[in-house]
Design a protein around this motif. Structure first.
Motif, PDB file in Angstrom:
ATOM      1  N   ALA A  37       0.862  -1.180  -0.137  1.00  0.00           N
ATOM      2  CA  ALA A  37       0.012  -0.138   0.161  1.00  0.00           C
ATOM      3  C   ALA A  37       0.980   1.165  -0.007  1.00  0.00           C
ATOM      4  CB  ALA A  37      -0.832   0.010   1.064  1.00  0.00           C
ATOM      5  N   ARG A  38       2.207   1.268   0.832  1.00  0.00           N
ATOM      6  CA  ARG A  38       2.945   2.384   0.842  1.00  0.00           C
ATOM      7  C   ARG A  38       3.309   2.497  -0.576  1.00  0.00           C
ATOM      8  NH1 ARG A  38       7.728   2.955  -0.161  1.00  0.00           N
ATOM      9  NH2 ARG A  38       8.131   0.798  -0.344  1.00  0.00           N
ATOM     10  N   ALA A  39       3.766   1.429  -1.373  1.00  0.00           N
ATOM     11  CA  ALA A  39       4.366   1.783  -2.479  1.00  0.00           C
ATOM     12  C   ALA A  39       3.440   2.233  -3.762  1.00  0.00           C
ATOM     13  CB  ALA A  39       4.853   0.585  -3.246  1.00  0.00           C
ATOM     14  N   ALA A  40       2.137   1.972  -3.457  1.00  0.00           N
ATOM     15  CA  ALA A  40       1.147   2.268  -4.450  1.00  0.00           C
ATOM     16  C   ALA A  40       0.804   3.732  -4.266  1.00  0.00           C
ATOM     17  CB  ALA A  40      -0.288   1.313  -4.332  1.00  0.00           C
ATOM     18  N   ALA A  41       0.870   4.175  -2.695  1.00  0.00           N
ATOM     19  CA  ALA A  41       0.569   5.554  -2.639  1.00  0.00           C
ATOM     20  C   ALA A  41       1.834   6.548  -2.799  1.00  0.00           C
ATOM     21  CB  ALA A  41       0.175   5.457  -1.063  1.00  0.00           C
ATOM     22  N   ALA A  42       2.770   5.838  -3.136  1.00  0.00           N
ATOM     23  CA  ALA A  42       4.010   6.813  -3.270  1.00  0.00           C
ATOM     24  C   ALA A  42       4.679   7.341  -2.139  1.00  0.00           C
ATOM     25  CB  ALA A  42       3.982   7.762  -4.656  1.00  0.00           C
ATOM     26  N   HIS A  43       4.330   6.573  -0.911  1.00  0.00           N
ATOM     27  CA  HIS A  43       4.890   7.160   0.185  1.00  0.00           C
ATOM     28  C   HIS A  43       6.289   6.621   0.515  1.00  0.00           C
ATOM     29  CE1 HIS A  43       0.453   7.630   1.907  1.00  0.00           C
ATOM     30  NE2 HIS A  43       1.013   8.481   1.305  1.00  0.00           N
ATOM     31  N   THR A  44       7.329   7.464   1.149  1.00  0.00           N
ATOM     32  CA  THR A  44       8.528   6.888   1.321  1.00  0.00           C
ATOM     33  C   THR A  44       8.804   6.277   2.758  1.00  0.00           C
ATOM     34  OG1 THR A  44       9.287   9.169   1.914  1.00  0.00           O
ATOM     35  CG2 THR A  44       9.779   8.556  -0.046  1.00  0.00           C
ATOM     36  N   GLN A  45       7.779   6.832   3.352  1.00  0.00           N
ATOM     37  CA  GLN A  45       7.852   6.215   4.958  1.00  0.00           C
ATOM     38  C   GLN A  45       6.606   5.248   5.220  1.00  0.00           C
ATOM     39  OE1 GLN A  45      10.296   6.669   7.068  1.00  0.00           O
ATOM     40  NE2 GLN A  45      11.497   7.704   5.386  1.00  0.00           N
TER      41      GLN A  45
END
Length: 74
Positions: A34-42
């Motif tokens: 989900a982090r990767a899909a949302a383009a969050h680094t953290q």
């Protein structure tokens, strides 16, 4: 753009992101995906957006039951 589309001022862009992350987790996606899909680094940012407490509790309960079955030879 949001006003032109008739979206109320009380709805923020992050609400859509939170909904998407929560839905992904409820569907079984792990937080890092989900982090990767949302383009969050953290991952901590993604966790703040997640509102899926019920889905998380359900997943934990399912894993605990499965673990008990393995532990008890079922």
């Amino acid at each position: 753009m949001a006003r032109a589309a008739g979206i109320p001022d009380a709805v923020w862009n992050m609400d859509a992101g939170a909904g998407a992350i929560t839905e992904a987790e409820d569907a079984g996606a792990d937080l890092d995906d989900a982090r990767a899909a949302a383009a969050h680094t953290q991952a901590s940012t993604t966790a703040r957006y997640s509102r899926g407490a019920v889905g998380k509790s359900r997943k934990v309960a399912t894993l605990r039951i499965a673990h008990r079955g393995v532990k008890n030879g079922a």
